[in-house]
Design an enzyme around this catalytic site. Structure first.
Site, mmCIF file in Angstrom:
data_model
loop_
_atom_site.group_PDB
_atom_site.id
_atom_site.type_symbol
_atom_site.label_atom_id
_atom_site.label_comp_id
_atom_site.label_asym_id
_atom_site.label_seq_id
_atom_site.Cartn_x
_atom_site.Cartn_y
_atom_site.Cartn_z
ATOM 1 N N ASP A 1 0.811 -1.223 0.000
ATOM 2 C CA ASP A 1 0.000 0.000 0.000
ATOM 3 C C ASP A 1 0.845 1.274 0.000
ATOM 4 O OD1 ASP A 1 1.021 -0.079 2.539
ATOM 5 O OD2 ASP A 1 -0.881 0.275 3.572
ATOM 6 N N GLU B 1 3.328 2.021 2.284
ATOM 7 C CA GLU B 1 3.972 2.309 3.561
ATOM 8 C C GLU B 1 5.439 1.892 3.523
ATOM 9 O OE1 GLU B 1 1.990 0.435 6.787
ATOM 10 O OE2 GLU B 1 0.080 1.467 6.448
ATOM 11 N N ARG C 1 12.253 25.766 2.218
ATOM 12 C CA ARG C 1 11.940 27.044 1.574
ATOM 13 C C ARG C 1 10.845 27.827 2.286
ATOM 14 N NH1 ARG C 1 12.211 24.972 -4.643
ATOM 15 N NH2 ARG C 1 11.866 22.977 -3.612
ATOM 16 N N GLN C 2 10.033 27.137 3.068
ATOM 17 C CA GLN C 2 9.075 27.847 3.918
ATOM 18 C C GLN C 2 9.659 27.882 5.327
ATOM 19 O OE1 GLN C 2 5.397 25.569 2.783
ATOM 20 N NE2 GLN C 2 4.577 27.617 2.395
ATOM 21 N N ASP D 1 19.392 36.883 -6.884
ATOM 22 C CA ASP D 1 18.315 37.610 -6.208
ATOM 23 C C ASP D 1 18.878 38.209 -4.924
ATOM 24 O OD1 ASP D 1 18.466 35.472 -4.390
ATOM 25 O OD2 ASP D 1 16.812 34.409 -5.332
ATOM 26 N N LYS E 1 15.080 41.218 -9.022
ATOM 27 C CA LYS E 1 13.960 40.544 -9.675
ATOM 28 C C LYS E 1 12.759 40.497 -8.754
ATOM 29 C CE LYS E 1 14.829 35.783 -8.196
ATOM 30 N NZ LYS E 1 13.633 35.562 -7.418
ATOM 31 N N ALA F 1 15.138 26.047 -12.402
ATOM 32 C CA ALA F 1 16.192 26.799 -13.102
ATOM 33 C C ALA F 1 15.695 28.090 -13.754
ATOM 34 C CB ALA F 1 16.913 25.927 -14.138
ATOM 35 N N GLY F 2 14.473 28.508 -13.435
ATOM 36 C CA GLY F 2 13.955 29.740 -14.003
ATOM 37 C C GLY F 2 14.723 30.964 -13.552
ATOM 38 N N THR F 3 14.984 31.062 -12.245
ATOM 39 C CA THR F 3 15.698 32.220 -11.705
ATOM 40 C C THR F 3 17.090 32.340 -12.297
ATOM 41 O OG1 THR F 3 14.490 32.191 -9.609
ATOM 42 C CG2 THR F 3 16.653 33.228 -9.591
#
Length: 316
Positions: free
Chosen positions: A42, A44, A101-102, A174, A197, A229-231
């Protein structure tokens, strides 16, 4: 343990980055501990340890990378298995710490997942965490156990020093990576520039301006991770358009999700230098991507933890 010092240690690994775990164990002169980490029908996670860990200093090498939730649960269940098997000390070696990231409430009703994961690892029974280049350094304070925060920067700096690039400028993609850029610029004796940015939504970035002199210079973009990889590719393309001679890029954690490889391949980046905290599938190992190993650094740190030597001296 004898007189407060562990007499032996063992290294185990989950399924997230077995190649790195094997390399670390090989450098330390130890075989990986015998364990089976599998799944029930299942989904686990099932963990079985096939050798004793009673009273030993144990190390579990497991990046909490894709599949993130499986990797995290594998780590927690392995920690629990060792705690119940009376391990002397349980060290969670997490080259890439997911859910980082949070790390704060950026807006109302946001979770703080970096703290949540810290709570989960402590509740599972971890005695120490060894990790590398956290998304935010203050995450160390989310733990009520020792955290050894290793730095990937010296590995990247050494690589670029050996390339003997001239007229360098280190570029932060950034505002959040300015300190990281400064830390790279100092040993390379180079100035820094900053890409200004905004991010309209998650995983989408838009270059606004370049702060600093990059005209005719060799630029090295530096970040802690490359996800979609956008940044970093937007920044590289903007640098090239505004007069940069060549653009290199480097980061510690190669998440490389979604269109990341296609973006890197089609960008102005001449070479992308990454560390192997996260495994890179063969199909993503393109010519532009150079991968350096963190195994020697983690092996040395783990030996120093076992012998109660200083970790900070690794970076003096």
């Amino acid at each position: 343990m004898k007189n407060g010092v562990f007499t032996d240690y063992k290294i185990f690994a989950g399924n997230s980055n077995p190649e790195l775990a094997e390399e670390i164990a090989s450098i330390m002169g130890k075989p990986l501990g015998k364990a089976t980490v599998s799944k029930f029908s299942d989904g686990e996670i099932s963990v079985s340890l096939w050798e004793t860990v009673r009273g030993l200093d144990t190390y579990i090498v497991q990046s909490t990378c894709k599949p993130v939730n499986d990797s995290l649960m594998e780590l927690c269940i392995m920690i629990d298995a060792m705690r119940r098997a009376s391990a002397g000390r349980i060290n969670a070696v997490i080259p890439y710490y997911g859910y980082a990231r949070q790390d704060r409430k950026a807006k109302a009703r946001d979770p703080i997942t970096a703290k949540l994961v810290a709570n989960i690892l402590i509740a599972a029974g971890a005695d120490r965490v060894v990790t590398m280049d956290l998304h935010a350094s203050q995450i160390q304070g989310y733990f009520d156990i020792p955290v050894d925060h290793l730095l990937g920067m010296p590995i990247l700096v050494k690589y670029f020093q050996e390339k003997h690039l001239d007229n360098l400028v280190i570029v932060s993609p950034d505002h959040g990576s300015v300190t990281r850029a400064r830390n790279m610029a100092h040993p390379l004796d180079a100035p820094i520039a900053i890409v200004d940015k905004r991010r309209p939504k998650a995983n989408v970035s838009e270059v606004m301006n370049i702060i600093g002199d990059i005209d005719g210079r060799t630029c090295i973009l530096v970040d802690d991770m490359v996800d979609t990889a956008g940044t970093i590719t937007n920044a590289a393309n903007a640098l090239k358009e505004l007069g940069a001679k060549d653009v290199y890029a480097c980061a510690t954690h190669p998440i490389l999700s979604g269109p990341a490889i296609e973006r890197i391949e089609g960008s102005a980046i001449k070479e992308m230098v990454l560390l192997n905290t996260v495994p890179i599938p063969e199909e993503k190992k393109i010519e532009k991507v150079k991968v350096l190993s963190v195994a020697p650094l983690f092996a040395e740190a783990m030996i120093r933890i076992f012998t109660n030597d200083s970790i900070s001296r690794l970076f003096d």
